[in-house]
Design an enzyme around this catalytic site. Sequence first.
Site, PDB file in Angstrom:
ATOM      1  N   HIS A  22      -6.505 -11.006  14.361  1.00 48.61           N
ATOM      2  CA  HIS A  22      -7.046 -10.350  13.514  1.00 48.61           C
ATOM      3  C   HIS A  22      -8.001  -9.443  13.741  1.00 48.61           C
ATOM      4  O   HIS A  22      -8.809  -8.899  13.036  1.00 48.61           O
ATOM      5  CB  HIS A  22      -7.589 -11.153  12.100  1.00 48.61           C
ATOM      6  CG  HIS A  22      -6.493 -11.951  11.678  1.00 48.61           C
ATOM      7  ND1 HIS A  22      -5.777 -13.089  11.906  1.00 48.61           N
ATOM      8  CD2 HIS A  22      -6.054 -11.617  10.372  1.00 48.61           C
ATOM      9  CE1 HIS A  22      -5.113 -13.520  11.151  1.00 48.61           C
ATOM     10  NE2 HIS A  22      -4.927 -12.683  10.171  1.00 48.61           N
ATOM     11  N   GLU A  53       2.483  -5.469   2.862  1.00 47.11           N
ATOM     12  CA  GLU A  53       2.428  -6.639   2.333  1.00 47.11           C
ATOM     13  C   GLU A  53       1.242  -6.787   1.401  1.00 47.11           C
ATOM     14  O   GLU A  53       0.288  -6.391   1.785  1.00 47.11           O
ATOM     15  CB  GLU A  53       2.299  -7.631   3.582  1.00 47.11           C
ATOM     16  CG  GLU A  53       3.464  -7.803   4.377  1.00 47.11           C
ATOM     17  CD  GLU A  53       3.271  -8.062   5.729  1.00 47.11           C
ATOM     18  OE1 GLU A  53       2.289  -8.682   6.208  1.00 47.11           O
ATOM     19  OE2 GLU A  53       4.259  -7.878   6.781  1.00 47.11           O
ATOM     20  N   GLU A  95       7.193  -6.542   9.369  1.00 46.37           N
ATOM     21  CA  GLU A  95       6.425  -5.414   9.671  1.00 46.37           C
ATOM     22  C   GLU A  95       7.513  -4.224  10.424  1.00 46.37           C
ATOM     23  O   GLU A  95       7.451  -3.134  10.300  1.00 46.37           O
ATOM     24  CB  GLU A  95       5.347  -5.713  10.958  1.00 46.37           C
ATOM     25  CG  GLU A  95       4.121  -6.074  10.349  1.00 46.37           C
ATOM     26  CD  GLU A  95       4.278  -7.784   9.737  1.00 46.37           C
ATOM     27  OE1 GLU A  95       5.206  -8.247  10.434  1.00 46.37           O
ATOM     28  OE2 GLU A  95       3.125  -8.205   9.359  1.00 46.37           O
ATOM     29  N   GLN A 146      -0.931  -5.207   7.669  1.00 45.64           N
ATOM     30  CA  GLN A 146      -2.063  -5.842   7.264  1.00 45.64           C
ATOM     31  C   GLN A 146      -3.274  -5.963   8.122  1.00 45.64           C
ATOM     32  O   GLN A 146      -4.284  -5.742   7.979  1.00 45.64           O
ATOM     33  CB  GLN A 146      -1.619  -7.104   6.765  1.00 45.64           C
ATOM     34  CG  GLN A 146      -2.451  -7.780   5.714  1.00 45.64           C
ATOM     35  CD  GLN A 146      -1.710  -9.092   5.150  1.00 45.64           C
ATOM     36  OE1 GLN A 146      -1.453  -9.919   5.640  1.00 45.64           O
ATOM     37  NE2 GLN A 146      -1.332  -8.679   3.740  1.00 45.64           N
TER      38      GLN A 146
HETATM   39  C1  TPP Z   1       3.494 -10.935  11.379  1.00 46.84           C
HETATM   40  C2  TPP Z   1       2.314 -11.333  10.539  1.00 46.84           C
HETATM   41  N1  TPP Z   1       2.155 -10.482   9.548  1.00 46.84           N
HETATM   42  C3  TPP Z   1       1.214 -10.828   8.641  1.00 46.84           C
HETATM   43  C4  TPP Z   1       0.202 -11.666   8.591  1.00 46.84           C
HETATM   44  C5  TPP Z   1      -0.740 -11.900   7.616  1.00 46.84           C
HETATM   45  N2  TPP Z   1      -0.371 -13.141   6.977  1.00 46.84           N
HETATM   46  C6  TPP Z   1      -0.723 -14.500   7.525  1.00 46.84           C
HETATM   47  S1  TPP Z   1      -0.090 -15.575   6.351  1.00 46.84           S
HETATM   48  C7  TPP Z   1       0.740 -14.468   5.705  1.00 46.84           C
HETATM   49  C8  TPP Z   1       1.726 -15.182   4.475  1.00 46.84           C
HETATM   50  C9  TPP Z   1       2.681 -16.088   5.092  1.00 46.84           C
HETATM   51  O1  TPP Z   1       3.391 -16.737   4.035  1.00 46.84           O
HETATM   52  P1  TPP Z   1       4.331 -18.012   4.394  1.00 46.84           P
HETATM   53  O2  TPP Z   1       5.122 -17.569   5.683  1.00 46.84           O
HETATM   54  O3  TPP Z   1       5.212 -18.075   3.139  1.00 46.84           O
HETATM   55  O4  TPP Z   1       3.513 -19.136   4.820  1.00 46.84           O
HETATM   56  P2  TPP Z   1       2.266 -19.495   3.797  1.00 46.84           P
HETATM   57  O5  TPP Z   1       1.092 -18.823   4.000  1.00 46.84           O
HETATM   58  O6  TPP Z   1       2.735 -19.756   2.462  1.00 46.84           O
HETATM   59  O7  TPP Z   1       1.944 -21.163   4.315  1.00 46.84           O
HETATM   60  C10 TPP Z   1       0.520 -13.493   5.873  1.00 46.84           C
HETATM   61  C11 TPP Z   1       1.124 -12.026   5.210  1.00 46.84           C
HETATM   62  C12 TPP Z   1       0.624 -12.466   9.895  1.00 46.84           C
HETATM   63  N3  TPP Z   1      -0.171 -13.773  10.094  1.00 46.84           N
HETATM   64  N4  TPP Z   1       1.697 -12.238  10.554  1.00 46.84           N
END
Ligand code: TPP
Lengths: 322, 322, 359, 359
Positions: A126, A26, A57, A79
């Site tokens: 995190h 990602e 993931e 990540q």
């Molecule tokens: C399972 C997981 N993988 C990676 C992350 C890191 N991460 C936090 S927000 C995000 C993007 C989320 O995108 P979206 O679902 O479109 O929500 P937005 O942030 O746009 O509100 C990522 C990759 C996470 N929190 N959880």
Amino acid sequence: MNMVEAINNALHNEMKSDDKVLIIGEDVGKDGGVFRVTDGLIQEFGEDRVIDSPLAESGIVGFAIGLALYGFKPIAEIQFMGFLWPCLDQLSSHASRIRNRTWGRYTVPLVVRAPYGGGVRALEHHAESFESILAHIPGLKVVIPSNPYDAKGLLISSIRDPDPVVFLEPKRIYRGFKEEVPEEAYIEEIGKAKVLVEGDDLTLVGWGSMIPKILKARELMLEKGIKAEVIDIRSISPYDYHTVHKSVEKTGRIVVVQEAPRTLGFASEIISRINDNEMLNLKAPAFRVTGFDVPFPYYKMEEWAMPDLDRIIKASRQVLKW
Amino acid sequence: MNMVEAINNALHNEMKSDDKVLIIGEDVGKDGGVFRVTDGLIQEFGEDRVIDSPLAESGIVGFAIGLALYGFKPIAEIQFMGFLWPCLDQLSSHASRIRNRTWGRYTVPLVVRAPYGGGVRALEHHAESFESILAHIPGLKVVIPSNPYDAKGLLISSIRDPDPVVFLEPKRIYRGFKEEVPEEAYIEEIGKAKVLVEGDDLTLVGWGSMIPKILKARELMLEKGIKAEVIDIRSISPYDYHTVHKSVEKTGRIVVVQEAPRTLGFASEIISRINDNEMLNLKAPAFRVTGFDVPFPYYKMEEWAMPDLDRIIKASRQVLKW
Amino acid sequence: MFQIIDSNGKLVGLDPNLDEKLLKEMYWWMVYARMADDKALKLQRQGRIGTFPPTTGQEATQVGSGLATDKEDWIFPAFRELGTYLLRGIPLEKMFLYFMGDVRGNIIPENVRNLPMYVPVSTQIPQAVGAAYGMKLSNKKNAVVCFFGDGATSKGDFSEGLNFAGIFNTPNVFICQNNQWAISVPRKKQTASKTIAQKAIAYGFPGILVDGNDVLAMYLATKEALERAKSGDGPTLIEAYTYRLRMHTTADDPTRYRTDEELKEWEQRDPITRFRIYLESLGIWSKEWQKELETKAEDMIKKAIEKAENIEELKPEDLFSYMYLEMNPSLTEQLDYLKKMLATKEIEENSEKIEGGFP
Amino acid sequence: MFQIIDSNGKLVGLDPNLDEKLLKEMYWWMVYARMADDKALKLQRQGRIGTFPPTTGQEATQVGSGLATDKEDWIFPAFRELGTYLLRGIPLEKMFLYFMGDVRGNIIPENVRNLPMYVPVSTQIPQAVGAAYGMKLSNKKNAVVCFFGDGATSKGDFSEGLNFAGIFNTPNVFICQNNQWAISVPRKKQTASKTIAQKAIAYGFPGILVDGNDVLAMYLATKEALERAKSGDGPTLIEAYTYRLRMHTTADDPTRYRTDEELKEWEQRDPITRFRIYLESLGIWSKEWQKELETKAEDMIKKAIEKAENIEELKPEDLFSYMYLEMNPSLTEQLDYLKKMLATKEIEENSEKIEGGFP
Ligand SMILES: Cc1ncc(C[n+]2csc(CCOP(=O)(O)OP(=O)(O)O)c2C)c(N)n1
Ligand SMILES: Cc1ncc(C[n+]2csc(CCOP(=O)(O)OP(=O)(O)O)c2C)c(N)n1
Ligand SMILES: [Mg+2]
Ligand SMILES: [Mg+2]
């Protein structure tokens, strides 16, 4: 270079010299990774080899296993270690088993990279350290560098390794300090612990971001005339117990420092092995300085949760008292 | 009753006395579970409370967490422990944390049941024992019975427990033997090990399907005049080290028997705790009889992979020799 | 639902005009798979092999799709694809070995691009997509065929995998053997989606519903999907509508959850019978030929059993040698311990009888 | 795409004839959320709170849907739903506390049926379905609203959760805040599905595409979906088409991956501006009223910061006391150790500066 730069440099080296190496994860492409570890790679190697993946993931690791089966050498970035849980099925049911299951007919030369550990005032999920869970899965290798030089050498070894390696990066020290790191490729052997400083009075062992703390503790103790031997485990699977046991043979005293929760952290295995082979050489019970059996806390409490200089030194005093 | 019957009976008791209790899992309804553990329940309690789920383990546990948050007491069945990997995210990121994350505002009174362990000539992925991974996750309880009586009492406790419990059932002895088991509900406290037989010469500890083996080994040793004390751990989280340490204080010698792979199995934690608190009482290094650091093998090799009487007795001799 | 011949063996779709050799091959592999399945069931009942999942009823799905592949295409299977397994060139004794609890059943011949069986449902799917991505990156004009059941479509890995395939436009053909049951869970309790084929819409590529008991329909649908994949047009999901005529595995008792009527209805749609009638109508099938095939199959099956039952014994090393390219010191120690234990063994446990099967 | 007022605040759909009180409430919550977001950004830059995900641009999605719920409905959020969070009755200081790294930010008031934020993407989805099943079983005429982002639709838990909802016909409303980005990954690289709404087809229930920057459309669509849910007609997936106007989190630099033009285009579709124009056209909005709202919001925000910054200190016990209903002996020992270490602390580490943010 700092550790981020050293890892970036290792990735660059390997992608350049072997076009079977590719990266998936990602935000690893255009964004260069949320920690900028993959910065610049998409520009140089293109989006076919530096793949911005959907947010999934298990899919990332499964996809990477498929690439590995087909003959590529994928590097999957997760990540944060806290998001590695969904990959455990693919890792334990397949990545770690396919060579064994097929007697070498198929193999999985895969690297899964993930930043791990606390101390960076992060949000929940995190700051996890569950490396010992990975070390309980037969067939994986689990490598954890503690400095930029090793990070590069160990990562290159991991990429070239014919078997799956989980490469955990202590993000607490991603940019903590710089070291001389050669531009060209070099390797550090996986499965070898490293004696960082020699000493006769006691053995201090740890890995990842605990190492700088241990080294500082050693310095402070040296002022009082105590010479600790410091060992960086570097790879908890395979685990180089020879190096640890040789040191314990000499010092008879050991403190293991671990950020992860106490119960069944890797320190438990280190101590069990000492029990198996070196108990007679111990002059004091081995001491574990560890995190607590709680989820890594929200950051107001994070300093309480982590081993610190104070605890390391008190533990050392305790084992020396015997 | 045998263990399957005792568990079925416990489920029946609790569903009858508390209509917040419900069951969800693959094939738990009409089929009565692939091991028939939930046999007859759908007929009595209906398909709203005995829910045949789609094939999705993370979904099952996530769904059950939602039910628990809403005030139900769900019991999720995972068909085999080998298919528990996809649930670890929901278990470790949420079930185990929600009470702590909200300071008790929300809680997760959930039970996840899964048959585990080898020795039944099963296909790959049907014989795993990775209980120590669960015990490394703060906030879970991990309970493992070794006989029908305890299975019922511990399961009832688990269902009534206000926090999430993973209840692992040693399928090797599901129908291995019968015991008197009362029809009415009773509880066995979670977090208490049980001294099954007393003895002064050495301590033998284990859990799950290792217990019958240990008891047999004790019998054989008794013929030679050796009196082993046998402890059934019963719950590896929380772990009742007091009971184990009290025994070690008396005997000074301990053999831990574990089916799981050696590295970082629960035996490692038991030995580390002994090191922490009881090292001075040891007359011999603690001995681990364990599985190997390989995936549980295809069944032609399964007898090699598991601790057996022979190994337990040899280990005992070894610790007695000191 | 795409169909070429109906349950009565009558041509109802466009005549595909396939050559006789291919038609005969289709029939042969179906007969061979069915007979091997029959035999395996007997062996299991005699205790000569362990639990296994019979394939009877699903031969057309497996053979039709399998014969549409090239040798250079890759196959990621689930665990109920005996027909495909055999026709791709994996010797039958491997299958017997596998179900005898012998890991050597997984040593697929070097020139066969099949993965061994996947037990954890759906886990093969994202892997099949990764392999297909690799193929595409290598500029190979090949594709990856991935099999799974109707139950598998509920798992996260199904969705994550298909989503990757859509995004990266990989050369994948996904074949869902919708045999109406996932152990005791009927298809309509597996998902509220009207068809499984329509799930492809969620991932941006075509899905097609095919009569999985019609070997010709399966062959043509797979062929077309493979062509799409190989010419860069991306993945396809094929829902093969079929039926498991036997138990889920030999440990399962289907009378607990399904009716005799349902079974009878599906027995009438038997994929082999219907294709035989069709071949007969073309003048290809005859009793003599049938006999010939059966004799050949019996012979092959017998030899496979012999081979599997007479394979050399496993050694303690075999438990450890394939964990990594090189054995590490801990494993070496463990192997030494095991050897010592076996060499000095004093107590033989007479393994108590194990009751209670597993699926 | 379902729309009531367009980007220029002009009525383009059927006039919903909502009463003035409700319209004013909509506007208030959007303004309040926007101002709280502004302030949080400043606090973060001053180091007074940690990393957080700004919500600006998505207020209409959050407020429109949130106001459609009853108090007895439950909400399972992701982490970017500030508007919903506030209007449901969670005091703003909780949000500040949370992003100050204080776990007490999660102690939702007893009478508010919201879960705290979910960080691991999509994990709330199957839970929301389980809760809805519980509701249905309890014969409550309520529903569960579950929020997530466009990125979340790629995760297995999304698919597993929605599939359960379809099968069990649970009273769920799934709201996907499609803000076009998942950190640096654009919507069209997240899935090849043309819309996110159409993914519902895979689970057998309706999906609808709604202008997420139109608070009225969001309100009406959610209301209707909730009615469907409450009357036993099952789940609905709402794709709220919106845009994140700021960075992913304060640790993110969106200039690395998106263009100024795109941003400008979306700024023109600002949900608050457009609704203001609409209200003005109805004679509801005035400069004085705006001033009034802003003063009130400023005051509330100030008080929330004060409260959050002056909360009592945490104690070592707080690290352990909520792990289980009762603390076990190991935890008690660990707490004693911690207390002893703190009481006898000799070396204060000056925590080295931590570089490198995180998302
Ligand atoms: C399972 C997981 N993988 C990676 C992350 C890191 N991460 C936090 S927000 C995000 C993007 C989320 O995108 P979206 O679902 O479109 O929500 P937005 O942030 O746009 O509100 C990522 C990759 C996470 N929190 N959880
Ligand atoms: C992840 C996982 N969960 C559970 C099982 C146990 N199990 C084996 S096969 C099966 C049903 C599979 O159904 P389907 O996908 O329709 O395939 P079929 O058996 O009908 O060929 C189950 C639940 C498994 N192998 N993997
Ligand atoms: Mg099926
Ligand atoms: Mg988004």
